[in-house]
Design an enzyme around this catalytic site. Structure first.
Site, PDB file in Angstrom:
ATOM      1  N   ASN A  78       0.805  -1.224   0.000  1.00 62.05           N
ATOM      2  CA  ASN A  78       0.000   0.000   0.000  1.00 62.05           C
ATOM      3  C   ASN A  78       0.833   1.267   0.000  1.00 62.05           C
ATOM      4  O   ASN A  78       0.295   2.360  -0.073  1.00 62.05           O
ATOM      5  CB  ASN A  78      -0.898   0.018   1.249  1.00 62.05           C
ATOM      6  CG  ASN A  78      -1.890  -1.115   1.235  1.00 62.05           C
ATOM      7  OD1 ASN A  78      -2.537  -1.343   0.232  1.00 62.05           O
ATOM      8  ND2 ASN A  78      -2.000  -1.838   2.327  1.00 62.05           N
ATOM      9  N   GLY A  80       2.206   3.022   2.278  1.00 63.30           N
ATOM     10  CA  GLY A  80       1.873   4.016   3.283  1.00 63.30           C
ATOM     11  C   GLY A  80       0.416   4.427   3.341  1.00 63.30           C
ATOM     12  O   GLY A  80       0.045   5.220   4.205  1.00 63.30           O
ATOM     13  N   HIS A  81      -0.408   3.926   2.452  1.00 64.29           N
ATOM     14  CA  HIS A  81      -1.834   4.276   2.478  1.00 64.29           C
ATOM     15  C   HIS A  81      -2.576   3.308   3.406  1.00 64.29           C
ATOM     16  O   HIS A  81      -2.870   2.188   3.034  1.00 64.29           O
ATOM     17  CB  HIS A  81      -2.428   4.218   1.068  1.00 64.29           C
ATOM     18  CG  HIS A  81      -1.816   5.190   0.112  1.00 64.29           C
ATOM     19  ND1 HIS A  81      -2.186   6.511   0.069  1.00 64.29           N
ATOM     20  CD2 HIS A  81      -0.846   5.028  -0.829  1.00 64.29           C
ATOM     21  CE1 HIS A  81      -1.486   7.136  -0.866  1.00 64.29           C
ATOM     22  NE2 HIS A  81      -0.663   6.261  -1.432  1.00 64.29           N
ATOM     23  N   ARG A  82      -2.904   3.764   4.607  1.00 63.76           N
ATOM     24  CA  ARG A  82      -3.547   2.915   5.607  1.00 63.76           C
ATOM     25  C   ARG A  82      -5.016   3.299   5.759  1.00 63.76           C
ATOM     26  O   ARG A  82      -5.354   4.378   6.226  1.00 63.76           O
ATOM     27  CB  ARG A  82      -2.826   3.088   6.954  1.00 63.76           C
ATOM     28  CG  ARG A  82      -1.413   2.512   6.990  1.00 63.76           C
ATOM     29  CD  ARG A  82      -1.438   0.999   7.077  1.00 63.76           C
ATOM     30  NE  ARG A  82      -2.028   0.552   8.315  1.00 63.76           N
ATOM     31  CZ  ARG A  82      -1.348   0.344   9.456  1.00 63.76           C
ATOM     32  NH1 ARG A  82      -0.043   0.555   9.490  1.00 63.76           N
ATOM     33  NH2 ARG A  82      -1.960  -0.076  10.533  1.00 63.76           N
ATOM     34  N   THR A  88      -5.803   8.348   4.974  1.00 66.54           N
ATOM     35  CA  THR A  88      -5.051   7.457   4.076  1.00 66.54           C
ATOM     36  C   THR A  88      -3.844   8.175   3.486  1.00 66.54           C
ATOM     37  O   THR A  88      -3.053   7.560   2.765  1.00 66.54           O
ATOM     38  CB  THR A  88      -5.934   6.974   2.911  1.00 66.54           C
ATOM     39  OG1 THR A  88      -6.388   8.104   2.160  1.00 66.54           O
ATOM     40  CG2 THR A  88      -7.122   6.180   3.429  1.00 66.54           C
TER      41      THR A  88
END
Length: 208
Positions: A78, A80-82, A88
């Site tokens: 991802n 770093g897109h959480r 995000t």
């Protein structure tokens, strides 16, 4: 098309002959028909979000696969897109905003495509997916879950349509793994491979 790496819309190429990225592994005779997207498989189809070549997930594709123009493998997790956090947004990777931020990087695992898989044009395969031997992925499908061997899936998100053969026949094919046989044996029995005579083929190949 100007600067197209493919000679004609009807021509593909064997992928392993055009791979330089060490994180991409492709088996013998697997080909890509990329005319409509003009670029090499590794340049257009494999989307890495990180340039950390030592830490990214790998793409592993088996033998005798057929991959349509513009099929896309989303790689490297991802970046770093959480979506389990409030935001995000990847603050950790943004200059001037990364102070006190946390790294949201999460690996998703290698993407594995089995042998004798047919992936239609402009299919999108999400990170960490495992596609079983003999599967068929319909054109422009978005694959978000693992695909069982010899299954046909299609849609967005891709959903199970049907199995290509009976469970007994699938078991036979998975047992003999014809794609691992010596190429001279494969050549000898291409006429049966190009038929639906699975039991006959199984009885011939199982002891070779």
């Amino acid at each position: 098309m100007k600067n197209n790496v493919f000679e004609h819309w009807s021509r593909g190429y064997i992928i392993k002959d055009h791979i330089s990225n060490k994180n991409i592994e492709v088996g013998d005779y697997t080909y890509y028909s990329g005319y409509y997207h003009e670029k090499h498989f590794e340049d257009y189809c494999v989307r890495y979000l990180s340039d950390d070549i030592e830490n990214v997930d790998k793409l592993k594709i088996g033998k005798f696969c057929s991959i349509g123009s513009g099929a896309t493998f989303i790689m490297a997790g991802n970046q770093g897109h959480r979506f389990d956090w409030i935001t995000t947004y990847p603050f950790f990777y943004t200059p001037d905003l990364n102070e006190n931020s946390r790294d949201g990087w999460q690996k998703k695992g290698d993407t594995i495509v089995g042998n004798d898989v047919w992936i239609g044009s402009e299919v999108i395969i999400m990170p960490g997916i495992n596609i079983g031997d003999g599967a068929v992925i319909g054109t422009r499908s978005v694959v978000t879950k693992d695909v069982e061997p010899y299954s046909i899936v299609a849609g967005n998100p891709a959903k199970f349509i049907k199995k290509r053969f009976s469970e007994e026949e699938i078991s036979m094919l998975l047992e003999i793994k014809w794609w691992n046989k010596d190429i001279e044996i494969i050549k000898k029995y291409i006429n049966i491979l190009c038929s639906n005579k699975i039991k006959e083929f199984y009885n011939i190949i199982k002891n070779i």
